[in-house]
Design a protein around this motif. Structure first.
Motif, PDB file in Angstrom:
ATOM      1  N   SER A  74       0.806  -1.232   0.000  1.00 26.55           N
ATOM      2  CA  SER A  74       0.000   0.000   0.000  1.00 26.55           C
ATOM      3  C   SER A  74       0.833   1.272   0.000  1.00 26.55           C
ATOM      4  O   SER A  74       0.343   2.325  -0.448  1.00 26.55           O
ATOM      5  CB  SER A  74      -0.936   0.011   1.215  1.00 26.55           C
ATOM      6  N   VAL A  75       2.066   1.203   0.482  1.00 24.59           N
ATOM      7  CA  VAL A  75       2.905   2.406   0.552  1.00 24.59           C
ATOM      8  C   VAL A  75       3.975   2.392  -0.537  1.00 24.59           C
ATOM      9  O   VAL A  75       4.063   3.317  -1.352  1.00 24.59           O
ATOM     10  CB  VAL A  75       3.558   2.532   1.948  1.00 24.59           C
ATOM     11  N   THR A  76       4.791   1.356  -0.552  1.00 24.15           N
ATOM     12  CA  THR A  76       5.889   1.300  -1.522  1.00 24.15           C
ATOM     13  C   THR A  76       5.375   1.204  -2.950  1.00 24.15           C
ATOM     14  O   THR A  76       5.897   1.853  -3.854  1.00 24.15           O
ATOM     15  CB  THR A  76       6.810   0.110  -1.207  1.00 24.15           C
ATOM     16  N   ILE A  77       4.325   0.377  -3.158  1.00 23.74           N
ATOM     17  CA  ILE A  77       3.760   0.234  -4.510  1.00 23.74           C
ATOM     18  C   ILE A  77       2.558   1.160  -4.684  1.00 23.74           C
ATOM     19  O   ILE A  77       2.473   1.895  -5.658  1.00 23.74           O
ATOM     20  CB  ILE A  77       3.357  -1.228  -4.772  1.00 23.74           C
ATOM     21  N   GLY A  78       1.630   1.154  -3.756  1.00 17.53           N
ATOM     22  CA  GLY A  78       0.502   2.086  -3.820  1.00 17.53           C
ATOM     23  C   GLY A  78      -0.645   1.582  -4.669  1.00 17.53           C
ATOM     24  O   GLY A  78      -0.966   0.390  -4.670  1.00 17.53           O
ATOM     25  N   VAL A  79      -1.287   2.499  -5.402  1.00 16.93           N
ATOM     26  CA  VAL A  79      -2.464   2.160  -6.212  1.00 16.93           C
ATOM     27  C   VAL A  79      -2.103   1.025  -7.171  1.00 16.93           C
ATOM     28  O   VAL A  79      -1.103   1.098  -7.894  1.00 16.93           O
ATOM     29  CB  VAL A  79      -2.958   3.389  -6.996  1.00 16.93           C
ATOM     30  N   ARG A  80      -2.935  -0.023  -7.212  1.00 17.40           N
ATOM     31  CA  ARG A  80      -2.616  -1.224  -7.995  1.00 17.40           C
ATOM     32  C   ARG A  80      -3.798  -1.580  -8.904  1.00 17.40           C
ATOM     33  O   ARG A  80      -4.362  -2.678  -8.821  1.00 17.40           O
ATOM     34  CB  ARG A  80      -2.276  -2.387  -7.047  1.00 17.40           C
ATOM     35  N   LEU A  81      -4.151  -0.662  -9.760  1.00 17.74           N
ATOM     36  CA  LEU A  81      -5.271  -0.866 -10.678  1.00 17.74           C
ATOM     37  C   LEU A  81      -4.946  -2.011 -11.648  1.00 17.74           C
ATOM     38  O   LEU A  81      -3.829  -2.104 -12.157  1.00 17.74           O
ATOM     39  CB  LEU A  81      -5.544   0.420 -11.438  1.00 17.74           C
ATOM     40  N   PRO A 145      -9.272   2.722  -8.726  1.00 10.19           N
ATOM     41  CA  PRO A 145      -8.470   3.892  -9.061  1.00 10.19           C
ATOM     42  C   PRO A 145      -8.294   4.836  -7.867  1.00 10.19           C
ATOM     43  O   PRO A 145      -9.219   5.036  -7.072  1.00 10.19           O
ATOM     44  CB  PRO A 145      -9.281   4.559 -10.185  1.00 10.19           C
ATOM     45  N   ASP A 146      -7.104   5.368  -7.738  1.00 12.26           N
ATOM     46  CA  ASP A 146      -6.758   6.407  -6.748  1.00 12.26           C
ATOM     47  C   ASP A 146      -6.682   5.910  -5.306  1.00 12.26           C
ATOM     48  O   ASP A 146      -6.417   6.709  -4.404  1.00 12.26           O
ATOM     49  CB  ASP A 146      -7.755   7.587  -6.813  1.00 12.26           C
ATOM     50  N   ALA A 147      -6.922   4.636  -5.069  1.00 13.35           N
ATOM     51  CA  ALA A 147      -6.884   4.121  -3.697  1.00 13.35           C
ATOM     52  C   ALA A 147      -5.613   3.304  -3.474  1.00 13.35           C
ATOM     53  O   ALA A 147      -5.365   2.343  -4.200  1.00 13.35           O
ATOM     54  CB  ALA A 147      -8.111   3.269  -3.409  1.00 13.35           C
ATOM     55  N   PRO A 148      -4.813   3.648  -2.460  1.00 18.43           N
ATOM     56  CA  PRO A 148      -3.625   2.838  -2.144  1.00 18.43           C
ATOM     57  C   PRO A 148      -3.974   1.442  -1.642  1.00 18.43           C
ATOM     58  O   PRO A 148      -3.119   0.556  -1.633  1.00 18.43           O
ATOM     59  CB  PRO A 148      -2.918   3.648  -1.051  1.00 18.43           C
ATOM     60  N   GLY A 149      -5.223   1.259  -1.228  1.00 14.27           N
ATOM     61  CA  GLY A 149      -5.684  -0.070  -0.844  1.00 14.27           C
ATOM     62  C   GLY A 149      -5.010  -0.632   0.383  1.00 14.27           C
ATOM     63  O   GLY A 149      -4.658  -1.816   0.409  1.00 14.27           O
ATOM     64  N   GLY A 150      -4.852   0.176   1.434  1.00 10.72           N
ATOM     65  CA  GLY A 150      -4.260  -0.341   2.668  1.00 10.72           C
ATOM     66  C   GLY A 150      -5.115  -1.451   3.274  1.00 10.72           C
ATOM     67  O   GLY A 150      -4.628  -2.540   3.568  1.00 10.72           O
ATOM     68  N   ASN A 151      -6.403  -1.145   3.430  1.00  6.98           N
ATOM     69  CA  ASN A 151      -7.319  -2.165   3.949  1.00  6.98           C
ATOM     70  C   ASN A 151      -7.873  -3.032   2.838  1.00  6.98           C
ATOM     71  O   ASN A 151      -7.998  -4.246   2.999  1.00  6.98           O
ATOM     72  CB  ASN A 151      -8.463  -1.494   4.715  1.00  6.98           C
ATOM     73  N   ASP A 152      -8.189  -2.442   1.702  1.00  7.62           N
ATOM     74  CA  ASP A 152      -8.793  -3.145   0.569  1.00  7.62           C
ATOM     75  C   ASP A 152      -7.818  -3.211  -0.619  1.00  7.62           C
ATOM     76  O   ASP A 152      -7.878  -2.355  -1.478  1.00  7.62           O
ATOM     77  CB  ASP A 152     -10.099  -2.450   0.176  1.00  7.62           C
ATOM     78  N   ASN A 153      -6.924  -4.187  -0.723  1.00 10.39           N
ATOM     79  CA  ASN A 153      -6.889  -5.334   0.157  1.00 10.39           C
ATOM     80  C   ASN A 153      -5.443  -5.740   0.437  1.00 10.39           C
ATOM     81  O   ASN A 153      -5.104  -6.928   0.429  1.00 10.39           O
ATOM     82  CB  ASN A 153      -7.657  -6.510  -0.461  1.00 10.39           C
ATOM     83  N   ALA A 154      -4.597  -4.721   0.694  1.00 15.35           N
ATOM     84  CA  ALA A 154      -3.253  -5.063   1.134  1.00 15.35           C
ATOM     85  C   ALA A 154      -3.302  -5.831   2.448  1.00 15.35           C
ATOM     86  O   ALA A 154      -2.479  -6.722   2.690  1.00 15.35           O
ATOM     87  CB  ALA A 154      -2.404  -3.804   1.288  1.00 15.35           C
TER      88      ALA A 154
END
Length: 314
Positions: A74-81, A145-154
């Motif tokens: 969620s931080v190093t890679i981030g948004v993963r569309l 889109p635009d969500a780093p996905g910390g909870n969903d779903n890292a």
């Protein structure tokens, strides 16, 4: 005269004894005394039995690894569309994490509805017989889109990767899967495409005995065991019993097609979504690593691991 008679008597006795032995008689050599026993320094000791191999350590969920993987995604890679270079980076990272823990990895490429490609990352324990059936534990690694996905779903993917560490060297038929392209594509409306592809191409869907989708487990005080309304099955009851024995708060509910577990349940597999409920950051740029609660991630990981322990006698 007397002396002469004595000598003749002696000669006669010798002659008689010689005749008694016979002309071919052979004198036997005197018996030798037995050799003395070997001294203690000459005795070769028997080899000591090998010490029994130490039993494997008790199963323990490595929460530190789960949080590390959650942060990296969620931080190093981030948004993963789905279909982007960041999704590819995440897939490579997940593959490397599985391999670091000694799992054999298969990459399952597929074409999505928008004609771009993504890949599921499938990990199995080497030297384990999967032919009699196995369970699947998975979590998707893509985001909206635009969500780093910390909870969903890292958070869920972090649990799956931490389970790889916890189960290293165990003899258990479990398959860990990081699914791609779970989120809804806004143009094609395709969703759960990675898990749908998996159940379509799996050689024998009947070999999959149960499936848990670990999705959005990073916040809240209680986890939900969500079953598909079309096929509730009995897995949720199993998990609820184990959670109660372990002191992990859960509740059962049913929903429609909300996560990757439905791809399995609609093919006849008992499947459950494990998640911790909606959060205000859901599907937004605010879904960062900071919203992920370590205690919540730990409870989810411990529940799945305890289920495996009970089911397979670990």
């Amino acid at each position: 005269m007397r002396n002469r008679a004595f000598v003749l008597s002696v000669l006669l006795l010798c002659f008689v004894a010689s005749c008694a032995r016979g002309p071919g008689a052979v004198q036997t050599a005197p018996k030798r005394s037995a050799s003395p026993a070997a001294s203690p320094s000459q005795v070769v000791p028997s080899p000591s039995p090998s010490p029994p191999s130490a039993p494997p350590p008790p199963l323990q969920f490595p929460i530190d690894k789960a949080m590390h993987h959650t942060r990296e995604l969620s931080v190093t890679i981030g948004v993963r569309l789905a279909g982007t270079a960041e999704e590819e980076r995440a897939a490579d990272y997940i593959k490397g994490a599985f391999e670091t823990e000694g799992w054999a990895v298969q990459e399952q490429q597929f074409v999505r509805a928008d004609e771009d490609s993504s890949r599921n990352i499938i990990a199995r324990l080497p030297n384990v017989d999967y032919s009699a059936g196995y369970v699947v534990i998975g979590g998707h690694y893509d985001t909206v889109p635009d969500a780093p996905g910390g909870n969903d779903n890292a958070s869920g993917t972090g649990v799956v990767l931490a389970l790889a560490a916890a189960l290293h060297g165990r003899n258990v038929p479990v398959e860990l899967v990081a699914f791609a392209a779970e989120e809804i594509d806004q143009e094609t409306r395709g969703h759960h495409e990675g898990s749908l592809h998996y159940v379509k191409v799996v050689p024998d869907i009947k070999a999959v005995q149960a499936m848990i989708s670990v999705d959005m487990i990073g916040n809240g005080n209680k986890h939900q065991l969500v079953v598909d309304r079309s096929n509730p099955g009995g897995l949720a009851a199993e998990l609820q019993k184990i959670a109660g024995d372990a002191g992990i708060p859960v509740e059962r509910t049913s929903m429609g097609d909300v996560s990757d577990h439905t791809s399995f349940s609609r093919r006849g597999v008992w499947a459950v979504l494990l998640y911790s409920g909606l959060h205000p950051s859901y599907h937004s740029p605010d879904d960062t690593f900071e919203v992920v609660q370590q205690d919540s991630v730990d409870r989810a990981g411990r529940l799945v691991l305890e289920w495996l322990r009970v089911r397979h006698g670990l």
